[in-house]
Design an enzyme around this catalytic site. Sequence first.
Site, PDB file in Angstrom:
ATOM      1  N   LYS A 128       5.779  13.100  47.844  1.00  0.00           N
ATOM      2  CA  LYS A 128       5.067  12.171  48.727  1.00  0.00           C
ATOM      3  C   LYS A 128       3.559  12.396  48.682  1.00  0.00           C
ATOM      4  CE  LYS A 128       9.144  11.843  51.665  1.00  0.00           C
ATOM      5  NZ  LYS A 128      10.000  12.664  50.788  1.00  0.00           N
ATOM      6  N   LYS A 163       7.345   9.445  57.563  1.00  0.00           N
ATOM      7  CA  LYS A 163       8.221  10.340  56.799  1.00  0.00           C
ATOM      8  C   LYS A 163       7.784  11.799  56.948  1.00  0.00           C
ATOM      9  CE  LYS A 163       8.437   7.082  52.862  1.00  0.00           C
ATOM     10  NZ  LYS A 163       8.258   7.004  51.384  1.00  0.00           N
ATOM     11  N   ARG A 214      13.415   2.348  41.384  1.00  0.00           N
ATOM     12  CA  ARG A 214      13.171   3.604  40.685  1.00  0.00           C
ATOM     13  C   ARG A 214      12.821   3.289  39.233  1.00  0.00           C
ATOM     14  NH1 ARG A 214      14.914   8.779  41.239  1.00  0.00           N
ATOM     15  NH2 ARG A 214      13.957   8.530  43.295  1.00  0.00           N
ATOM     16  N   ARG A 229      16.962  -0.327  44.538  1.00  0.00           N
ATOM     17  CA  ARG A 229      17.914   0.115  45.559  1.00  0.00           C
ATOM     18  C   ARG A 229      17.709  -0.739  46.803  1.00  0.00           C
ATOM     19  NH1 ARG A 229      15.666   5.998  44.790  1.00  0.00           N
ATOM     20  NH2 ARG A 229      13.840   4.643  44.737  1.00  0.00           N
ATOM     21  N   ARG A 237      16.412   1.752  54.869  1.00  0.00           N
ATOM     22  CA  ARG A 237      16.056   2.708  53.821  1.00  0.00           C
ATOM     23  C   ARG A 237      16.619   2.308  52.463  1.00  0.00           C
ATOM     24  NH1 ARG A 237      18.426   7.881  56.749  1.00  0.00           N
ATOM     25  NH2 ARG A 237      20.017   6.281  57.166  1.00  0.00           N
ATOM     26  N   ASP A 277       8.976   5.701  42.620  1.00  0.00           N
ATOM     27  CA  ASP A 277       9.578   4.794  43.588  1.00  0.00           C
ATOM     28  C   ASP A 277       8.570   3.694  43.883  1.00  0.00           C
ATOM     29  OD1 ASP A 277      11.774   6.381  43.575  1.00  0.00           O
ATOM     30  OD2 ASP A 277      11.440   7.253  45.554  1.00  0.00           O
ATOM     31  N   GLU A 285       6.488   7.086  46.151  1.00  0.00           N
ATOM     32  CA  GLU A 285       6.794   8.480  45.879  1.00  0.00           C
ATOM     33  C   GLU A 285       6.801   8.710  44.370  1.00  0.00           C
ATOM     34  OE1 GLU A 285      10.340   9.907  47.776  1.00  0.00           O
ATOM     35  OE2 GLU A 285       9.762   9.161  49.758  1.00  0.00           O
ATOM     36  N   ASN A 287       8.713  11.312  41.930  1.00  0.00           N
ATOM     37  CA  ASN A 287       9.773  12.317  41.924  1.00  0.00           C
ATOM     38  C   ASN A 287       9.757  13.107  40.618  1.00  0.00           C
ATOM     39  OD1 ASN A 287      11.710  11.720  44.402  1.00  0.00           O
ATOM     40  ND2 ASN A 287      10.943   9.768  43.624  1.00  0.00           N
TER      41      ASN A 287
END
Length: 334
Positions: A128, A163, A214, A229, A237, A277, A285, A287
Site C-alpha cells: 500500500k 485501510k 489485477r 475482481r 471489496r 491492483d 496497491e 503486490n
Amino acid sequence: MSPLKRLGVVMDPIGAIHYAKDSTLAMLLAAQASGFALAYLELRDLLLRDGVAFGRTRALTVRPDPAGWFTLGEPAIEPLAALEGILMRKDPPFDTEYIYSTYILERAESAGVLIVNRPQGLRDMNEKVYTAWFPQCCAPTLITRDMGEMAAFLREQRRIVCKPLDGMGGRSIFVLGEGDPNARVVFETLTDHGQRFALVQRYIPDIVESGDARVLLVDGEPVPYALARIPSAQDHRGNLAAGATGVPRPLNDRDRWLSREIGPALAAKGMLFVGLDVIGGFVTEINVTSPTGIRELDKQCGTRIGELLIAAVERHLAARPRRASLAAAAAAGG
C-alpha cells in the site's frame, strides 16, 4: 538431471493449498517442465549459521493432478547456495517472522542465489505504501496517524476507502461517505487511537461495475489479460477472499501505460513477479510478496504465465557470473 539446475521454493504447506487456484503450483509445474529439480522449504526450514544461509530442503515433484499434486522426499540440511534460484512465495501476513526470513534469503543472495522476488524489495515495498513512488498512477491518497487529517481528507474527497497498512485479503477495509457517523470509530480502530499509521484514499466508484483488476507483470512486462475482481452485491471489496468474482479482460491502454510507468522500475530492483491492483485506471496497491491470479487467467484466457516467469528466471540465471562459473567447473569435472 544436472545438479546445477535446482530451484527452491519457500511457501506455505503445499498440502494445504487450493489446487485449482494456487499460483505457486503453476510456477512449480512450469519450472519442473523446464528441467529444474525442485527443492521445497517452509519458513521454519530456513537457518542462518555464522552468516551462511542454510535450509532443510526436501526434493519436490509436482503433478497436474487434483487428487495428489506433489511428492516430497526426505529432509536434508544444505547451504542455500547449493540452489541456483529460490522462489519466495510465502503468503502474508507480512510480519516480523517474514522480515527475518528475508534476511536469511538475502544472505543466500549474497552467495550468488537468484531470489524471486528480491529480499530487499520484499522488505521495502509495502503493497500500500509503495504506491507513493508512483503518484502519477494513483488516486488521491493519505497515509497518517492523525485522525483529524483523516477527517479533513474525508470532507475533501466526500467518499473514501480506509485501510490498515498491514492488511491482506480485504481485511478491515472500510468505505466512508461524508457525514458518516462511523467515521470517528473507523479512524480510531485503524490508527489505534493515533498510535499506528493507516491509509485513506479517494473511493473509486468504477469498482462496482469494473472491479479491482489485477495486472500481472513478469520481469517488468504485463501479461496481456487482467483479472477483474468484481465485488458481490453484499460487499464493497474487490478481493477474491472476500467473495469477489474473478473475470478476465484484455488490458486496455491505461493498463499498459501504468505497466510502463511501474514495471521497468520494479524489474530493475529484482522484482520479477508483481501484481498491480487497478481500479478505474488508478493503481491502489503494488503486490510483490506472493501475487496470485495465474491459474484463473491461464484457464480462461489460454495464457501460460508460469512459463513466462520461469523463462525470465532462466534469463537472469544465464546472465549471472555464478551460473557461468559453476557451468565451467562442471565441464572441467570440478
